[in-house]
Design a protein around this motif. Structure first.
Motif, short mmCIF file in Angstrom:
data_model
loop_
_atom_site.label_atom_id
_atom_site.label_comp_id
_atom_site.label_asym_id
_atom_site.label_seq_id
_atom_site.Cartn_x
_atom_site.Cartn_y
_atom_site.Cartn_z
N GLN A 204 -6.09 -15.30 -3.18
CA GLN A 204 -6.90 -15.14 -4.40
C GLN A 204 -6.54 -13.69 -5.01
N ALA A 205 -6.00 -12.76 -4.51
CA ALA A 205 -5.50 -11.52 -4.96
C ALA A 205 -4.38 -11.95 -6.10
N GLU A 206 -3.36 -12.75 -5.50
CA GLU A 206 -2.39 -13.20 -6.58
C GLU A 206 -2.60 -14.06 -7.74
N VAL A 207 -3.56 -14.75 -7.40
CA VAL A 207 -4.29 -15.70 -8.64
C VAL A 207 -4.80 -14.60 -9.75
N SER A 208 -5.56 -13.57 -9.21
CA SER A 208 -6.23 -12.73 -10.18
C SER A 208 -4.97 -11.84 -10.86
N ARG A 209 -4.09 -11.39 -10.11
CA ARG A 209 -2.87 -10.74 -10.65
C ARG A 209 -2.25 -11.62 -11.75
N ALA A 210 -2.07 -12.98 -11.54
CA ALA A 210 -1.35 -14.10 -12.40
C ALA A 210 -2.31 -14.07 -13.72
#
Length: 132
Positions: free
Chosen positions: A61-67
């Motif tokens: 989820q953190a990677e999606v948020s950063r994306a």
């Protein structure tokens, strides 16, 4: 790309670069905010939470948020999986033009104020229906 394999937008070069990724990396520095908003818009239109999208894309989820907020801080391979899960590709999202999404779909997902901001930022464009 400099001698260390890092593109000017801060993205580490993948082992094999295809045309879509190269187009994305070239455009990333100029339209990082717009690119992230396009990812967020596609996710919301798909009615997925960041956590659900992450699960389908095989990331966190953190990677999606950063994306969505800082796509230049996410590896191209991860961005590619996220975008592919949403039914698009990096090259298409890197294009300067807005996403064309039907107005009724957008109105189901976004408030009028949110939709106006997305249109103003050239993230979405509502296709005009032909006169009957």
């Amino acid at each position: 790309m400099d001698e260390t394999g890092v593109y000017s937008a801060g993205v580490q070069a993948p082992d094999v670069v295809d045309t879509g990724v190269a187009t994305f990396v070239d455009a990333c520095k100029l339209s990082e905010r717009s690119f992230g908003l396009k990812i967020r818009t596609l996710r919301r239109v798909a009615r997925l939470t960041q956590k659900e999208l992450a699960k389908h894309a095989g990331t966190t989820q953190a990677e999606v948020s950063r994306a969505e907020r800082q796509p230049d801080s996410v590896r191209v391979s991860v961005l590619s999986r996220i975008v592919a899960t949403l039914g698009s590709d990096l090259g298409d999202l890197a294009e300067s033009g807005p996403l064309a999404i039907e107005q009724d779909v957008l109105q189901d997902v976004f408030s009028s104020a949110q939709l106006a901001k997305l249109q103003e930022a050239a993230v979405v464009a509502v296709p005009q229906k032909a006169d009957l």
